[in-house]
Every structure is written in C-alpha cells, then in structure tokens.
Design an enzyme around this catalytic site. Structure first.
Site, PDB file in Angstrom:
ATOM      1  N   LYS A  14       0.854  -1.191   0.000  1.00 59.44           N
ATOM      2  CA  LYS A  14       0.000   0.000   0.000  1.00 59.44           C
ATOM      3  C   LYS A  14       0.885   1.235   0.000  1.00 59.44           C
ATOM      4  O   LYS A  14       2.050   1.202   0.407  1.00 59.44           O
ATOM      5  CB  LYS A  14      -0.947   0.016   1.206  1.00 59.44           C
ATOM      6  CG  LYS A  14      -0.269  -0.026   2.589  1.00 59.44           C
ATOM      7  CD  LYS A  14       0.253   1.299   3.094  1.00 59.44           C
ATOM      8  CE  LYS A  14       0.887   1.179   4.481  1.00 59.44           C
ATOM      9  NZ  LYS A  14       1.650   2.393   4.882  1.00 59.44           N
ATOM     10  N   MET A  99      11.089  -4.870   3.991  1.00 62.04           N
ATOM     11  CA  MET A  99      10.657  -4.737   5.375  1.00 62.04           C
ATOM     12  C   MET A  99      11.044  -3.355   5.896  1.00 62.04           C
ATOM     13  O   MET A  99      12.081  -2.809   5.538  1.00 62.04           O
ATOM     14  CB  MET A  99      11.300  -5.833   6.227  1.00 62.04           C
ATOM     15  CG  MET A  99      10.902  -7.236   5.810  1.00 62.04           C
ATOM     16  SD  MET A  99      11.679  -8.513   6.815  1.00 62.04           S
ATOM     17  CE  MET A  99      10.895  -8.204   8.408  1.00 62.04           C
ATOM     18  N   GLY A 100      10.175  -2.791   6.738  1.00 59.25           N
ATOM     19  CA  GLY A 100      10.457  -1.479   7.296  1.00 59.25           C
ATOM     20  C   GLY A 100      10.442  -0.381   6.264  1.00 59.25           C
ATOM     21  O   GLY A 100      11.102   0.637   6.420  1.00 59.25           O
ATOM     22  N   GLY A 102       7.443   1.065   4.927  1.00 56.38           N
ATOM     23  CA  GLY A 102       6.227   1.860   4.883  1.00 56.38           C
ATOM     24  C   GLY A 102       5.224   1.381   3.860  1.00 56.38           C
ATOM     25  O   GLY A 102       4.232   2.060   3.579  1.00 56.38           O
ATOM     26  N   GLY A 104       3.624  -1.585   4.205  1.00 58.92           N
ATOM     27  CA  GLY A 104       2.630  -2.419   4.884  1.00 58.92           C
ATOM     28  C   GLY A 104       2.786  -3.898   4.639  1.00 58.92           C
ATOM     29  O   GLY A 104       1.821  -4.648   4.799  1.00 58.92           O
ATOM     30  N   GLY A 105       3.974  -4.366   4.277  1.00 58.67           N
ATOM     31  CA  GLY A 105       4.141  -5.767   3.901  1.00 58.67           C
ATOM     32  C   GLY A 105       3.751  -6.753   4.977  1.00 58.67           C
ATOM     33  O   GLY A 105       3.056  -7.739   4.706  1.00 58.67           O
ATOM     34  N   SER A 107       1.706  -6.293   7.576  1.00 58.78           N
ATOM     35  CA  SER A 107       0.261  -6.215   7.790  1.00 58.78           C
ATOM     36  C   SER A 107      -0.495  -6.882   6.648  1.00 58.78           C
ATOM     37  O   SER A 107      -1.511  -7.555   6.861  1.00 58.78           O
ATOM     38  CB  SER A 107      -0.175  -4.753   7.912  1.00 58.78           C
ATOM     39  OG  SER A 107       0.372  -4.146   9.064  1.00 58.78           O
ATOM     40  N   ASP A 140      -2.896  -1.286  10.412  1.00 57.75           N
ATOM     41  CA  ASP A 140      -3.032  -1.301   8.954  1.00 57.75           C
ATOM     42  C   ASP A 140      -3.691  -2.568   8.421  1.00 57.75           C
ATOM     43  O   ASP A 140      -4.063  -2.617   7.244  1.00 57.75           O
ATOM     44  CB  ASP A 140      -1.657  -1.160   8.286  1.00 57.75           C
ATOM     45  CG  ASP A 140      -1.100   0.247   8.364  1.00 57.75           C
ATOM     46  OD1 ASP A 140      -1.827   1.150   8.804  1.00 57.75           O
ATOM     47  OD2 ASP A 140       0.069   0.435   7.984  1.00 57.75           O
TER      48      ASP A 140
END
Length: 284
Positions: A14, A99-100, A102, A104-105, A107, A140
């Site tokens: 996202k 990862m990290g 932003g 949303g992986g 979630s 999220d």
C-alpha cells in the site's frame, strides 16, 4: 487424502497518498487521517490445509523471525482461536516487499493469511469481523482485509472507500530500515495537524507529516526524495523508508527508474483501488 496446495495468494503493498497526524490518545496510539491505495506489487503466499491444528511457515527470507513475533503465524493462530477451528495449515511465503519500508508488507501478509484461511477452512466469517481480528494484529491490517482504497481515520481502522486515480508509481527503496515505533515516539513528530473533511483533503496538496522527521534522521531517505523530485511529485509512504513518485504513463515511470542511482533500489507498479487479494478470493 493429501490436501491440495492453494497457490498464489497476493499480499499487496500500500501507499499512504497522504498522512496527517491529528493528536495522541491516552493509550499512546495516534489519531490520524490518511489515504490508502494499493499497488500491484505483492508478496505471495501458498497454503496447504492440514487436519490437525499445527501451523508451519516456510519463507524465502534470510532473517528468521520468532514464531510468536511472526504476523502470519499470529494471524493464523488468532483465526483458530476465534473460530475454534480444528484445522491447521502449512504456509509458504514468497517475500518480495521490503521490510520497514512503509509499504505495509507485514500487515498485508497477516491480512492475506486471515482472508485465505477463512476461505480454505470454510469458516465464512464476515469481512467486518475478520477486520476486527486483524486490528488486534496491527492498525493497517483492516484496510488490507477490506480490500479497497480507503480514507482512514482513528488509528487507521475507520475506513471509507474512495476511488482516487490509479496512476503508475515509481517506488524507491532506500537502504535503511525505519522503525515505526521510534518515529511515533519521537517528541519532534508533528501531532497537531487539524482534521479536515475528506472532500477538503482530496482538493488540498497532499503531504506526509512523518516525512520531514524521517528525512532529517535518515540521509538515505532525504537523498531518495531529492532525486525523485526531479522526475515527479514525490512523497514518503507511511513512516518510510520508501518514497514514491506519480506518473501518468508506465513508460514515464520506467524511464525514470532506468536513471536510478546504483546506490538505490526501486520498482514500478500501478495503483489499484481494488486489492489483488480480492481478485484471488473471487477464484475460490
């Protein structure tokens, strides 16, 4: 009888097209207004239902996450406990999202796990109830379960469908991990952006209240933003570190990507107001 593999469940990324922080609640969570849009760039999960309650995860990730911290296994376990389901699953994760970043992986992986196993276990739990399970895993998660681009309020769980344009995006992935918890705990983070109506927000310039703080602490993010602004209107998504630029045509985004400095990574993806996960669910 051996259960068949259920393949290719997408967990899309996202973007936060804007992110405004309106205040901090007594419980420590932040009130916000944000606009979520999916992009067609995904992790993928495969599932095999088992006739016992065991849950097992395989992954192509080099970093091993403890089972009790892994959102995929936590999501599956939460669904088992909520439904009293006596089935289990073997799960394979093809991790493609940073990862990290932003995007949303984590979630999204949790949401795809809930949606897929709800179907594969034959539970038929309504989407709104599934979203409540997801909210306990992360703020999220509900937007990924609901499966549509959305204007979000509260801590991100109050969702209203919206249908912004679906342009092409160039997403730049700086080589740095940004801790969401650290950003939201930083006293320098702006927390007083006034709330506005959706109509007003859609007509106003879009911004991310976290961007200035993250760029100040992460030179890699600042460098990515500065580079991308040469080609397109650009912002950071979530608490970073990924930044994105918007293009009308795919080739425009690809042309910019071809000029990306070798010190950065990136990809081109189309905006999507309907999640690829919903399209996969419709095949069941």
């Amino acid at each position: 009888m051996t259960a068949a593999l259920s393949l290719g469940w997408p967990a899309p990324a996202k973007l936060n097209l804007f992110l405004h922080i309106n205040g901090r609640r007594e419980d420590g969570y932040h009130e916000l207004q944000t606009l979520f849009q999916f992009i067609e760039h995904c992790d993928f999960l495969d599932f095999k239902v088992t006739e016992n309650t065991n849950l097992k995860l395989h992954s192509n990730m080099s970093t091993v996450v403890a089972d009790n911290d892994n959102l995929i296994l936590r999501a599956a376990k939460s669904l088992q406990e909520y439904s009293q389901c006596q089935q289990g699953a073997e799960i394979w994760l093809d991790k493609r999202l940073p990862m990290g970043g932003g995007l949303g992986g984590g979630s999204s992986d949790a949401a795809t796990t809930l949606v897929a196993l709800n179907s594969l276990w034959g539970l038929n739990i309504p989407i709104d109830e599934l979203a409540k399970i997801g909210l306990k895993l992360g703020a999220d998660v509900p937007v990924f379960i609901n499966g549509f681009s959305a204007f979000a309020e509260g801590v991100g769980e109050q969702l209203q469908p919206v249908y912004p344009p679906q342009p092409w995006y160039l997403v730049v992935v700086p080589d740095v991990h940004v801790s969401t918890a650290e950003i939201f705990q930083d006293p320098a983070l702006p927390r007083n952006t006034p709330k506005h109506s959706l109509t007003s927000l859609m007509e106003s310039p879009w911004k991310n209240d976290c961007q200035e703080l993250v760029a100040k602490h992460s030179p890699q993010v600042a460098k990515a933003l500065a580079w991308l602004l040469e080609y397109a209107p650009s912002r950071m998504t979530g608490t970073g570190a990924c930044v994105f630029g918007q293009f009308e045509q795919e080739q425009q985004a690809k042309d910019a990507l071809a000029k990306l400095p070798t010190s950065m990574n990136g990809f081109v993806a189309k905006g999507a107001n309907k999640s690829p996960l919903m399209l996969r669910l419709a095949q069941c």
